[in-house]
Design an enzyme around this catalytic site. Structure first.
Site, short mmCIF file in Angstrom:
data_model
loop_
_atom_site.label_atom_id
_atom_site.label_comp_id
_atom_site.label_asym_id
_atom_site.label_seq_id
_atom_site.Cartn_x
_atom_site.Cartn_y
_atom_site.Cartn_z
N SER A 1 31.25 16.43 44.56
CA SER A 1 31.86 17.74 44.81
C SER A 1 31.04 18.63 45.74
O SER A 1 31.53 19.67 46.18
CB SER A 1 32.08 18.48 43.50
OG SER A 1 33.20 17.94 42.86
N LYS B 1 32.63 19.47 48.92
CA LYS B 1 33.74 20.42 49.02
C LYS B 1 33.45 21.64 49.90
O LYS B 1 34.26 21.99 50.74
CB LYS B 1 34.18 20.86 47.62
CG LYS B 1 34.80 19.73 46.79
CD LYS B 1 34.99 20.14 45.34
CE LYS B 1 35.60 19.04 44.49
NZ LYS B 1 35.63 19.39 43.06
N TYR C 1 39.88 11.70 50.36
CA TYR C 1 39.04 12.63 49.60
C TYR C 1 37.96 11.87 48.82
O TYR C 1 36.81 12.30 48.76
CB TYR C 1 39.93 13.46 48.66
CG TYR C 1 39.19 14.14 47.55
CD1 TYR C 1 38.45 15.30 47.77
CD2 TYR C 1 39.22 13.61 46.24
CE1 TYR C 1 37.74 15.90 46.73
CE2 TYR C 1 38.52 14.21 45.21
CZ TYR C 1 37.79 15.35 45.46
OH TYR C 1 37.09 15.95 44.44
N TYR D 1 32.42 26.12 38.79
CA TYR D 1 33.63 25.98 37.96
C TYR D 1 33.69 27.03 36.86
O TYR D 1 33.46 28.21 37.11
CB TYR D 1 33.70 24.57 37.36
CG TYR D 1 33.46 23.47 38.35
CD1 TYR D 1 34.29 23.34 39.46
CD2 TYR D 1 32.43 22.57 38.22
CE1 TYR D 1 34.09 22.33 40.38
CE2 TYR D 1 32.22 21.55 39.14
CZ TYR D 1 33.05 21.45 40.20
OH TYR D 1 32.84 20.46 41.11
N VAL E 1 29.23 15.58 40.44
CA VAL E 1 29.11 14.78 39.21
C VAL E 1 28.08 13.66 39.30
O VAL E 1 27.75 13.06 38.28
CB VAL E 1 30.44 14.15 38.73
CG1 VAL E 1 31.31 15.14 38.04
CG2 VAL E 1 31.14 13.43 39.83
N1 GLN Z 1 34.91 12.76 43.24
C1 GLN Z 1 34.84 13.55 42.06
C2 GLN Z 1 36.23 13.84 41.52
O1 GLN Z 1 37.09 14.11 42.30
C3 GLN Z 1 34.12 14.83 42.34
C4 GLN Z 1 34.05 15.76 41.13
C5 GLN Z 1 32.75 16.49 41.02
O2 GLN Z 1 31.73 16.15 41.62
N2 GLN Z 1 32.74 17.49 40.18
O3 GLN Z 1 36.51 13.76 40.35
#
Ligand code: GLN
Length: 413
Positions: A64, A67, A191, A243, A261
């Site tokens: 993430s 992003k 993605y 978040y 994550v």
């Molecule tokens: N690729 C992961 C997902 O889409 C990224 C989520 C994250 O890092 N919080 O679930």
């Protein structure tokens, strides 16, 4: 002398060693195989020095943390208006993978949650771009920011795409509301590849420092994103990057940040540095446990909280020297609004009446746009008072010092 900064980071790293709280993400099988004890901290200053400790060369998937950078690329590729028609900027207060949209607009609430990030990925390059073009745009843009060629981790990509039902559900929802136009499978595939780009803590710190530096790369000095884009991205990170833990984060740590994550956690401290921590065990929000602890310490020890700013305006006037018929204002440092206001106030209360006023800006390292305009306006008004204005500027800190009417101050050395 041996700089104590790296030693300090080592001390922070050591203080984390006993913290084995949290658990590695297991909804992506490949991430469950990560060594949970890996830990690294890296910090890159906006002028390009990197300090790093621990497993700072170990690669992990960006997840993430891609992003905010994909959001920056989308803003550059499509402009603010098109991006904001597709994705909002409001904190969601929900988990990263929540299936939710804004009630009135049907946009995802922000680009930091999966719904917003999947929509943002769909904006890359242009309306008719292929999946390959979007993925390559993300990977090569991240590489430019990191300052080295980054690659996609095929294993982690495979592992996630084989169980991407939730993200596919989100993409179907987005297509139903016309937020994405390409097929859900194509967008989620792209993605997921974007999330699988492999980085080290050092790469992330450098990528973050590009944002902190207003979009200019700290070592190549290339403008990699527009200043407005960097501001937009860091603002959204501040409000939404953590978040449903975003409010707690903003009040306790106060550094715009984004977690992933795989255990990465990136903070961008505007005007100062990019900081990255890598440690795979996550808390209930999906944020690295040791990463959060490290940022809490850094923020407290180093006074890095965004709103905990030091007053600096009074530091910009080194001295005011009054000689026979000349008053010299010796200006120094970085001149922003409050510094320029301090100089203007000093001019306002100058009752020496000397016929010549010298502005010695040889100690100025940078005028912000507003600082420059305010100081030039001050010069113009001094001259309107019938006094001669002289500028000493050996390093061209104040180029083209037009006083607003096509005339210039006299110069001296
Ligand atoms: N690729 C992961 C997902 O889409 C990224 C989520 C994250 O890092 N919080 O679930």
């Amino acid at each position: 002398m041996h700089s104590p900064v790296r030693d300090y980071l080592t001390e922070v790293l050591d203080s984390l060693a006993d913290d084995d709280g949290g658990a590695v993400a297991d909804y992506i099988p490949e991430l469950a195989a990560a060594d949970p004890d890996r830990c690294a901290i890296a910090l890159t200053t906006v002028d390009g020095r990197t300090y790093s400790v621990g497993d700072d060369e170990v690669e992990f998937s960006i997840q993430s943390i891609s992003k905010p950078f994909a959001y920056a690329a989308a803003l550059a590729d499509r402009g603010f208006e098109a991006v904001s028609a597709t994705v909002g900027v409001e904190p969601s207060g929900e988990a990263f993978n929540e299936l939710s949209l804004e009630g009135d607009t049907c946009r995802p609430r922000n680009p930091m949650i999966n719904a917003g990030a999947i929509a943002t990925h769909g904006l890359l390059v242009g309306a008719d771009a292929t999946e390959e073009a979007r993925v390559d745009r993300a990977r090569s843009f991240f590489s430019t920011l990191a300052g080295r060629e980054l690659r996609i981790g095929e294993e982690v990509y495979r592992s996630e795409i084989d169980s991407a039902d939730r993200n596919l559900a989100i993409a179907h929802m987005l297509r139903n509301y016309g937020i994405i136009t390409a097929t859900p499978h194509e967008i989620v595939d792209g993605y997921t590849r974007q999330c699988s780009v492999l980085v080290t803590a050092r790469d992330l710190a450098m990528m973050g420092a590009c944002l902190s530096n207003g979009g200019i790369h700290p070592t190549t000095h290339e403008r990699v994103v527009d200043r407005r884009v960097a501001r937009q991205v860091m603002s959204v990170m501040a409000g939404c990057g953590m978040y449903d833990g975003a409010g707690e984060w903003l009040t306790t740590v106060g550094i715009p940040a984004k977690s992933g994550v795989a255990g990465g956690l990136l903070g961008t401290l505007p005007g100062q540095c990019g900081i990255a921590v890598f440690s795979p065990r996550l808390d209930e929000h999906g944020n690295s446990v040791r990463g959060v602890a490290a940022f809490r310490r850094l923020s407290n020890d180093m006074n890095m909280h965004l709103v905990d700013a030091e007053p600096y305006g009074t530091t910009v006037l080194r001295d005011v020297v009054v000689a026979e018929d000349t008053t010299t204002f010796q200006i120094q440092g970085v001149i922003q609004f409050s510094g320029a206001e301090y100089i203007l106030d000093a001019l306002d209360s100058d009752d020496t009446d000397s016929p010549t006023v010298v502005f010695d800006v040889s100690g100025v390292s940078h005028f912000s746009d507003v600082g420059r305009r305010m100081v030039l306006e001050g010069m113009r008004r001094v001259r309107l008072d019938g006094r001669r204005v002289v500028l000493i500027d050996p390093d061209d800190a104040l180029p083209d010092p037009d006083l607003g009417d096509g005339t210039y101050p006299d110069t001296a050395v």
